[in-house]
Motif scaffolding. Structure first.
Motif, PDB file in Angstrom:
ATOM      1  N   CYS A  90       2.347  -1.278  -6.033  1.00 10.99           N
ATOM      2  CA  CYS A  90       1.320  -0.968  -4.869  1.00 10.99           C
ATOM      3  C   CYS A  90      -0.090  -1.444  -5.159  1.00 10.99           C
ATOM      4  O   CYS A  90      -0.386  -1.236  -6.546  1.00 10.99           O
ATOM      5  CB  CYS A  90       1.378   0.594  -4.970  1.00 10.99           C
ATOM      6  SG  CYS A  90      -0.162   1.113  -3.835  1.00 10.99           S
ATOM      7  N   ARG A 126       0.818  -1.157  -0.104  1.00 11.54           N
ATOM      8  CA  ARG A 126      -0.097  -0.124   0.002  1.00 11.54           C
ATOM      9  C   ARG A 126       0.871   1.235   0.209  1.00 11.54           C
ATOM     10  O   ARG A 126       0.260   2.200  -0.341  1.00 11.54           O
ATOM     11  CB  ARG A 126      -0.925   0.207   1.272  1.00 11.54           C
ATOM     12  CG  ARG A 126      -1.730  -1.144   1.572  1.00 11.54           C
ATOM     13  CD  ARG A 126      -2.629  -0.765   2.745  1.00 11.54           C
ATOM     14  NE  ARG A 126      -3.819  -2.081   2.986  1.00 11.54           N
ATOM     15  CZ  ARG A 126      -4.587  -2.140   3.706  1.00 11.54           C
ATOM     16  NH1 ARG A 126      -4.592  -0.942   4.696  1.00 11.54           N
ATOM     17  NH2 ARG A 126      -5.503  -3.156   3.930  1.00 11.54           N
ATOM     18  N   ASP A 127       2.072   1.175   0.520  1.00  6.49           N
ATOM     19  CA  ASP A 127       2.911   2.458   0.608  1.00  6.49           C
ATOM     20  C   ASP A 127       3.773   2.673  -0.500  1.00  6.49           C
ATOM     21  O   ASP A 127       4.728   3.678  -0.298  1.00  6.49           O
ATOM     22  CB  ASP A 127       3.563   2.262   1.948  1.00  6.49           C
ATOM     23  CG  ASP A 127       4.525   1.177   1.973  1.00  6.49           C
ATOM     24  OD1 ASP A 127       4.685   0.425   1.019  1.00  6.49           O
ATOM     25  OD2 ASP A 127       5.528   0.866   2.780  1.00  6.49           O
ATOM     26  N   GLN A 128       3.487   2.003  -1.537  1.00  2.00           N
ATOM     27  CA  GLN A 128       4.800   2.167  -2.636  1.00  2.00           C
ATOM     28  C   GLN A 128       3.987   2.952  -3.892  1.00  2.00           C
ATOM     29  O   GLN A 128       4.336   3.100  -5.038  1.00  2.00           O
ATOM     30  CB  GLN A 128       4.978   1.002  -3.109  1.00  2.00           C
ATOM     31  CG  GLN A 128       5.789   0.100  -2.161  1.00  2.00           C
ATOM     32  CD  GLN A 128       6.949   0.711  -1.836  1.00  2.00           C
ATOM     33  OE1 GLN A 128       7.880   1.246  -2.773  1.00  2.00           O
ATOM     34  NE2 GLN A 128       7.352   1.158  -0.514  1.00  2.00           N
ATOM     35  N   ALA A 129       2.726   3.613  -3.713  1.00  2.00           N
ATOM     36  CA  ALA A 129       2.143   4.520  -4.797  1.00  2.00           C
ATOM     37  C   ALA A 129       3.042   5.756  -5.009  1.00  2.00           C
ATOM     38  O   ALA A 129       3.323   6.391  -4.202  1.00  2.00           O
ATOM     39  CB  ALA A 129       0.778   4.738  -4.572  1.00  2.00           C
ATOM     40  N   SER A 130       3.262   6.160  -6.088  1.00  2.00           N
ATOM     41  CA  SER A 130       4.274   7.121  -6.529  1.00  2.00           C
ATOM     42  C   SER A 130       3.381   8.095  -7.241  1.00  2.00           C
ATOM     43  O   SER A 130       2.533   7.802  -8.355  1.00  2.00           O
ATOM     44  CB  SER A 130       5.422   6.702  -7.145  1.00  2.00           C
ATOM     45  OG  SER A 130       6.218   5.949  -6.378  1.00  2.00           O
ATOM     46  N   VAL A 158      -4.292   3.787   0.779  1.00  2.00           N
ATOM     47  CA  VAL A 158      -3.022   3.783  -0.195  1.00  2.00           C
ATOM     48  C   VAL A 158      -2.556   5.183  -0.236  1.00  2.00           C
ATOM     49  O   VAL A 158      -1.402   5.415  -0.023  1.00  2.00           O
ATOM     50  CB  VAL A 158      -3.330   3.386  -1.573  1.00  2.00           C
ATOM     51  CG1 VAL A 158      -2.349   3.499  -2.530  1.00  2.00           C
ATOM     52  CG2 VAL A 158      -3.680   2.040  -1.804  1.00  2.00           C
ATOM     53  N   SER A 189       0.921   5.875   1.273  1.00  2.00           N
ATOM     54  CA  SER A 189       1.974   6.330   0.257  1.00  2.00           C
ATOM     55  C   SER A 189       2.253   7.812   0.443  1.00  2.00           C
ATOM     56  O   SER A 189       3.105   8.331  -0.411  1.00  2.00           O
ATOM     57  CB  SER A 189       1.568   5.871  -1.208  1.00  2.00           C
ATOM     58  OG  SER A 189       1.452   4.512  -1.319  1.00  2.00           O
TER      59      SER A 189
END
Length: 346
Positions: free
Chosen positions: A221, A156-160, A236, A240
């Motif tokens: 993500c 969940r913490d990897q959206a850019s 998310v 992120s």
């Protein structure tokens, strides 16, 4: 019937994968179960260069499924919802444990429950390695274990910022099914095929294991849609530290859902109904052609619904914003029928 008799008679490990099994197994798993059912603990050997992924769900009669649901329906719903968490991480299902609480040891209930449970376990080649049975109100607890190559887990913490947002399958079916089951839909005069479809979406959700494995090289993500699209994308955004903009006019909604309720209600279901067990995932722009190729080849069924953008708040207040044909619209204005259909509450 005693506890160990129940285990020995109804929950023995199935022998070989079924004809419907997904082609997801890793040959390194062949000897991964050192000790299964029959001792105080199971002993597992995780393949080299893989991480262990674990999730647990508890389903309570009258809250997560109707009191009059059939035992086979309860089994497929319980297992499908739990496996959906593994799909969200891009993990391969491997093993599971079962905690089964029942008012009484009713063989006529246990037999179809165990048959359906072990059948879907075969489909996903997920081996039962232990558990517990006890007396009490009907409650099903499943803990699933999966593996993922190190560094490839979807999180969940990897959206850019700049990522595209996709979702698999259709949204709103879970809430539509529950509205139909509860006789709370605005229009129940739908075809039997639509009723059958919605019923299967509720009682036999299809965890998006294969879809997640297909996109794991192009995304970092993902999250499964269990609490509703807005609520889960909010998780998310928060994890992120970004904002997410979604185009509500692009949301994939099934014909069955549209046939059951009006367009405003179906949109509300898609945004906040929950119980869909699809996967929302983000894709960097450089991998957009790869994901579109998978969609065009029908390797995955997914729809692009928005973008990840820079947070507009300076107070670490990350969120999800809605647009309809390019025009900003408040989410609250779209949730006119948000009554919490995703749970059986009193």
């Amino acid at each position: 019937m005693k506890e160990f008799d129940i285990i020995n008679q109804f929950f023995k490990v199935q022998g070989v994968p079924s004809a419907n099994s997904l082609p997801v197994k890793n040959s390194a798993l062949k000897d991964s179960v050192v000790k299964s059912i029959g001792d105080d603990c199971a002993i597992l050997s995780v393949p080299d260069k893989h991480d262990l992924v674990v999730s647990m769900d508890t389903l309570v009669s009258g809250r997560h499924f109707p009191d009059d649901a059939l035992p086979g329906q309860i089994a497929t719903r319980a297992f499908g919802t739990c496996l959906s968490d593994l799909a969200a991480m891009g993990a391969i299902p491997c093993w599971f444990t079962l905690g089964l609480t029942m008012p009484e040891a009713d063989i006529k209930w246990i037999a179809p429950f165990s048959e359906s449970l072990l059948s879907i376990a075969q489909d996903y080649q997920c081996e039962l390695i232990g558990g517990d049975t006890t007396q009490g109100p009907l409650t099903i607890t499943l803990q699933v274990h999966g593996i993922v190559e190190q560094g490839k887990a979807l999180r969940r913490d990897q959206a850019s910022v700049g990522d595209y947002v996709f979702v698999t399958g259709y949204l709103g079916d879970g809430a539509a099914a529950l509205a139909l089951i509860n006789d709370e839909a605005a229009n129940n005069a739908i075809a039997d095929a639509d009723k059958k479809y919605l019923d299967s979406r509720f009682y036999c959700p299809q965890p998006q294991i294969q879809a997640a494995l297909n996109i794991v090289d192009y995304s970092r993500c993902a999250i499964d849609i269990s609490d509703g699209l807005l609520a889960d994308l909010q998780h998310v955004a928060t994890a992120s530290q970004v904002d997410i903009e979604i185009d509500v006019d692009k949301l994939p909604i099934s014909l069955a859902c549209k046939h059951l309720v009006d367009s405003a209600t179906s949109l509300s279901f898609a945004l906040s109904g929950g119980d869909d067990y699809q996967v929302a995932f983000t894709v960097p722009e450089n991998h957009l052609p790869d994901v579109m190729r998978l969609i065009n080849d029908e390797s995955i069924a997914a729809t692009e619904i928005g973008r990840v953008v820079k947070a507009c708040s300076a107070n670490n207040d990350y969120g999800v914003r809605c647009f309809d044909n390019g025009k900003a619209v408040l989410a609250d204005e779209l949730l006119i029928h948000n009554k919490g259909y995703q749970h059986f509450t009193s």
